[in-house]
Design an enzyme around this catalytic site. Structure first.
Site, PDB file in Angstrom:
ATOM      1  N   SER A  59     -20.028 -46.074  59.188  1.00  0.00           N
ATOM      2  CA  SER A  59     -21.182 -45.281  58.572  1.00  0.00           C
ATOM      3  C   SER A  59     -20.649 -44.391  57.414  1.00  0.00           C
ATOM      4  O   SER A  59     -19.746 -44.520  56.790  1.00  0.00           O
ATOM      5  CB  SER A  59     -21.653 -44.357  59.769  1.00  0.00           C
ATOM      6  OG  SER A  59     -20.577 -43.858  60.512  1.00  0.00           O
ATOM      7  N   HIS A  74     -18.231 -33.147  59.850  1.00  0.00           N
ATOM      8  CA  HIS A  74     -18.051 -31.556  59.886  1.00  0.00           C
ATOM      9  C   HIS A  74     -18.747 -31.060  58.737  1.00  0.00           C
ATOM     10  O   HIS A  74     -18.936 -31.714  57.724  1.00  0.00           O
ATOM     11  CB  HIS A  74     -16.649 -31.090  59.853  1.00  0.00           C
ATOM     12  CG  HIS A  74     -15.903 -31.606  61.093  1.00  0.00           C
ATOM     13  ND1 HIS A  74     -15.230 -30.647  61.992  1.00  0.00           N
ATOM     14  CD2 HIS A  74     -15.619 -32.803  61.739  1.00  0.00           C
ATOM     15  CE1 HIS A  74     -14.688 -31.114  63.073  1.00  0.00           C
ATOM     16  NE2 HIS A  74     -14.795 -32.414  62.926  1.00  0.00           N
ATOM     17  N   ASP A 107     -13.148 -37.683  57.912  1.00  0.00           N
ATOM     18  CA  ASP A 107     -12.145 -38.677  57.833  1.00  0.00           C
ATOM     19  C   ASP A 107     -12.709 -39.807  57.170  1.00  0.00           C
ATOM     20  O   ASP A 107     -13.606 -40.653  57.828  1.00  0.00           O
ATOM     21  CB  ASP A 107     -11.354 -38.793  59.121  1.00  0.00           C
ATOM     22  CG  ASP A 107     -10.537 -37.748  59.463  1.00  0.00           C
ATOM     23  OD1 ASP A 107     -10.567 -36.790  59.207  1.00  0.00           O
ATOM     24  OD2 ASP A 107      -9.725 -38.085  60.587  1.00  0.00           O
TER      25      ASP A 107
END
Length: 660
Positions: free
Chosen positions: A604, A516, A460
């Site tokens: 990040s 992911h 995301d």
């Protein structure tokens, strides 16, 4: 600053039965309603591609019509004055402030270009107007215009108004009020006739609904086309098909449609002055119709805004814009000179503003965008950032840190969906537990799960993607020493990576911070590279004084795949990031969409480097990136397709372009 927008007549008359062919296709036979129903039914086979305003070139088969959305009234559970903002695509409009309190009545309307490949979600945000600088967001709702219109037509409903719930931005399952809206749409034939109606009214001096030769001549002269002006009588005879000596609205519509294809009468828009270069009748009619609505002088909604955040600011912010202390713009081409970071939401196809404290923006500029700040970095500030991050990481793991969770949720209330979380807020005993929260199963469906040749988004995040590293340096990364070899390290980097494709996933503090795998394959190795902890905010990324991606602490993993060759997956630490944790080990097999690891507290970034000619990135992501515009994406959304598979021709991908 916003500009006045207006309309002449919110009424949409039904299309006349006509044998003329509309510029948008759809034929002339049948009713306006049946033609529109056929066109809306086709939307089930749409492709979700790049969004833009009504000036974009539309394919005739993709066009639905011009939607008229009216905000009728609202009922709120609060007692104050209100205004509403309407966001659609890259445009935002606002109503005037209601004179009433608990039941504001606006009757504010706006026309929007609705095509099947463009924006389809309209967001309505209602603000309490009780502050000088910034109004308070109280409730919002989203309308899928295509679904709305399809449902209305399938049920043969002709209701003039529909009431929608206004949701609390901090708790989307909580209703704070209701808003009544009216939505109608013109089909392509009516679009042409609507424009002809406006044109005719300009020179119909006796208001009889017809144009005499002298009135028609004045109209052609007003278009400013000398070639057409020399053929006025010839064109008048061609338009007057029934030979009654006048040109009716239907006859004028036919003439404009046919003549624009053969030999354009209108070379530039009389309202905005934009040159109409191609011979696409449909696009001309859309452009001209909307522009004529803007210029009629009866203000209904104020336009010219990029986001609802910009539109709802009070007079103090407008004063700061006028004084150039603050500004809104798309893209960050010159080192994040803009005061506000705007990103393009891929799901709703509209611009949204990233929330960040103004004091932090000023401090980051002082450090990363000045020679003085650069000097401080060289004289010990790097170690200071490291110490601050380590200290903050320890604090966020303490039981005392849990009290910061409600404040964090309140600040980011419009950009956090608590309903997606696997556990409720009271489950988390420390702030870091909340920060690395898990989502409910199925919250992030994976595009084309059965196809390993389709890569997906790994976080995301705010995404930028570039077909080559050279493109990334031209459009985004301004550091003087950035290189793929510097990013990956000499031991891992190969020549194929150096000329490969670069995808940057930037995570903001409010994002879900588990990353992911974007591809299916085997994890070959992990390499830890020590470094600094600069912020990954665009202000630092666009700095010419430091190289965030090649100087920050990072972990490089290599995933070996059948479809994409080797893929470098780089997790980059940043200011306030306590640690990077991987959940896989060397030798493990990962499926695309599998959870790969997580970042502890702070913003990040993940960077994926694909080998040269390994992947064809989705066009909308590349188009936004070429504007230095980040795209807001979710885990599992389609990223691109393997080039070797694309070259042999595989089945259509329309059904797995995105997941909602």
């Amino acid at each position: 600053m916003g500009q006045g927008s207006s309309k002449e007549d919110t009424g949409v008359s039904s299309a006349s039965e006509s044998s003329s062919k509309a510029g948008g296709g759809g034929g002339g036979g049948g009713s306006s309603r049946s033609r529109l129903k056929q066109r809306l039914h086709r939307r089930r086979h749409r492709s979700r591609s790049n969004s833009s305003s009504h000036h974009k070139c539309l394919a005739a088969e993709d066009f639905v019509g011009i939607a008229l959305l009216t905000l009728v009234r609202a009922e709120m559970k609060f007692k104050d004055k209100w205004l509403a903002c309407l966001s659609f695509g890259e445009q935002t409009f606002r109503t005037q402030i209601s004179d009433q309190t608990d039941k504001p009545v606006w009757n504010s309307a706006k026309k929007l270009c609705l095509d099947k490949n463009g924006p389809r979600f309209a967001r309505i945000s209602v603000y309490e107007t009780n502050k000088m600088y910034k109004n308070t967001l109280i409730g919002f709702c989203e309308i899928d215009l295509l679904e709305f219109l399809t449902r209305e037509l399938e049920s043969d409903s002709s209701s003039e108004c529909e009431t929608l719930n206004l949701l609390d931005p901090s708790s989307p399952d909580k209703v704070v009020g209701e808003i009544s809206v009216s939505i109608s749409v013109e089909d392509p034939i009516e679009t042409e006739k609507s424009f002809a109606r406006r044109i005719l009214s300009i020179v119909d001096y006796n208001e009889d609904g017809h144009l005499s030769l002298s009135e028609f001549s004045d109209l052609i002269t007003a278009f400013g086309n000398q070639v057409a002006a020399n053929k006025k009588e010839e064109m008048f005879k061609a338009a007057d098909k029934n030979g009654d000596g006048v040109v009716s609205m239907d006859e004028l519509a036919d003439l404009l449609a046919i003549q624009q294809e053969k030999e354009p009468i209108i070379n530039c828009c009389p309202v905005c002055g934009e040159t109409l270069e191609d011979s696409d009748t449909l696009n001309h009619m859309i452009h001209l119709t909307l522009c004529f609505d803007e210029g009629t002088g009866k203000q209904v909604m104020t336009g010219g805004f990029l986001t609802d955040k910009q539109a709802n600011y009070g007079w103090m912010f407008k004063l700061s814009e006028w004084a150039h202390f603050s500004s809104y713009d798309i893209g960050l081409n010159s080192g994040s000179s803009s005061s506000h970071i705007l990103v393009f939401d891929r799901r709703t196809k509209r611009l949204v503003e990233e929330l960040i404290d103004g004091k932090i923006v000023l401090s980051m500029r002082a450090i990363y965008q000045s020679k003085l700040g650069h000097g401080l970095l060289d004289t010990g500030a790097k170690e200071l950032l490291q110490n601050i991050s380590e200290k903050q990481g320890r604090k966020m793991n303490s039981l005392e840190s849990a009290k910061d969770i409600p404040k964090f949720v309140e600040f980011f209330k419009d950009q956090l969906n608590l309903a997606e979380m696997k556990y409720p807020l009271e489950h988390f005993k420390t702030f870091n537990q909340f920060f690395v929260r898990e989502l409910k199963p199925g919250a992030r469906p994976v595009a084309c799960p059965e196809r390993d040749d389709v890569a997906v988004c790994g976080a995301d995040s705010r995404l930028t993607a570039f077909s080559s590293v050279d493109d990334s340096l031209r459009f985004w990364i301004k550091g003087r020493k950035f290189s793929v070899q510097g990013l990956l390290g000499k031991d891992i980097c190969s020549s194929a990576f150096i000329e490969g494709t670069l995808v940057i996933f930037r995570l903001a503090p409010q994002d879900y911070h588990r990353f992911h795998s974007p591809v299916s394959g085997t994890v070959e190795q992990f390499v830890n590279i020590p470094g600094c902890l600069y912020t990954v905010n665009p202000i630092a990324v666009n700095s010419k004084y430091c190289n965030v991606f090649t100087e920050n602490k990072r972990v490089v993993s290599i995933i070996s795949t059948t479809e994409f060759g080797k893929v470098a997956f780089v997790a980059i630490g940043a200011t306030m990031v306590g640690s990077i944790t991987f959940l896989k080990k060397e030798g493990d097999h990962v499926e695309k969409g599998d959870e790969f690891g997580y970042f502890s507290f702070g913003g990040s970034t993940v960077i994926c480097v694909f080998e040269k000619d390994a992947i064809e990135i989705d066009e909308d992501l590349l188009a936004n990136s070429s504007r230095s515009l980040e795209t807001l994406v979710s885990v599992g959304m389609k990223l691109g397709v393997s080039k070797k598979q694309a070259n042999i021709g595989l089945p259509d991908l329309h059904n797995c372009v995105l997941q909602d």
